[in-house]
Design a protein around this motif. Structure first.
Motif: not given
Length: 343
Positions: A197-198, A201, A204-205, A322-323, A326, A330
């Protein structure tokens, strides 16, 4: 700018402490990789090997299960699922009142031994007592151990193998990938849902920032930091995060003349307006002056971006996962979307 805080490096041993330290070092041995009888087993069977960014191949008889790391490195490993293997940290970890420092991320700072909580602090006695099997830290410059004090480095490096991850002069995707591989080698599951998930994200960011830059029509960004005497303009070709942002299309101010290891150009406040920028990416570390402090500087108030209120925080030493990264992408995306060309 990932330069070291301008603090005097304190001596680590009080007078009379050397004898006690010698006893601890002797008891632990020089390799630091042997487990005491009766301890829990390592994360996996058989020999362990990992090639770091020096580059050096680090080996152990079994997977290290007692890892001591710079707080930011430990936080990155924790984001990739490492948990009980992290037994100690050094670097800013807890602030006033015991609150976790932002760079600690999701790391449970109450479950690790803090062997140093500021630049220059590294208790060799506490480190040795942890029976470390691996030391992990960033490497901003070739061969440089981030937050390991030079004056005691030789003693520290005797106690356990080390892994250094390059965090300078490469896009941030590289150290993120290397911390992920290190975490996996130590027993983390990179297919865990929170890791997947991270990463999603992060991707996507990244794409949203790319699109925001295109729509912004040439907004120029300056990564900077303020101190009492100087205004620092960072070199976007050195810092991992800035390199990655530039790859996504962000237009950065490039200082003409750099110092401080090529990381920045230090300007007197009289010359703070040398490089007009549309958006300021302002260092928000505790060692840097923040807007409320900078308001006392007349030159600060004259900067076009300051007049327009186009300022956004910059985590100059980001978390390499990544967590961790991200949200920083953003935040920059949101700032660029709200900014306009000023000239």
């Amino acid at each position: 700018m990932p330069t070291s805080p301008r603090l005097t490096r304190r001596g680590l041993l009080a007078a009379g402490g050397a004898t006690a330290l010698g006893a601890v070092l002797a008891a632990c041995g020089s390799s630091g990789g042997e487990q005491a009888a009766g301890d829990g087993g390592s994360a996996g069977g058989g020999p362990w090997t990992f090639t770091d960014d020096r580059p050096q191949t680090v080996t152990a008889k079994s997977t290290p299960s007692r890892v001591v790391a710079f707080t930011g490195a430990a936080a990155a490993l924790a984001d990739f699922g490492l948990d009980k293997q992290l037994v100690g940290v050094f670097g800013e970890t807890k602030g006033a009142g015991g609150k976790a420092d932002p760079q600690a991320g999701s790391l449970d700072v109450d479950k690790v031994e803090i062997i140093g909580n500021a630049w220059g602090e590294f208790s060799i006695e506490k480190y040795a007592a942890l029976r470390p099997e691996l030391l992990v830290t960033h490497m901003y410059d070739p061969g440089a151990y981030w937050y390991v004090p030079d004056e005691s480095k030789d003693k520290i490096l005797q106690l356990a193998p080390q892994v250094l991850v390059s965090t300078g002069r490469v896009a941030i995707t590289r150290p993120i990938e290397h911390y992920a591989k290190l975490a996996e080698s130590l027993g983390a599951d990179l297919k865990a849902q929170q890791v997947l998930d991270a990463k999603a994200r992060f991707e996507k960011a990244s794409e949203e920032l790319r699109q925001a830059v295109k729509a912004a029509g040439g907004v120029k960004v300056m990564a900077c930091s303020g101190s009492a005497d100087l205004f620092y303009v960072s070199n976007p070709k050195i810092s991992c995060d800035l390199i990655y942002f530039a790859e996504l299309g962000v237009e950065f101010i490039q200082p003409e003349k750099t110092d401080g290891g090529d990381y920045y150009e230090g300007l007197s406040w009289e010359n703070a307006g040398k490089y007009p920028a549309d958006l300021l990416l302002l260092d928000q570390r505790s060692t840097a002056l923040q807007p409320k402090d900078l308001a006392a500087k007349p030159a600060w108030g004259q900067l076009p971006a300051v007049k327009a209120g186009q300022i956004t925080p910059w985590d100059a030493v980001p978390r390499f996962s990544y967590a961790g990264f991200a949200p920083l992408i953003e935040r920059l995306t949101a700032a660029i979307q709200k900014s306009r060309k000023l000239s």
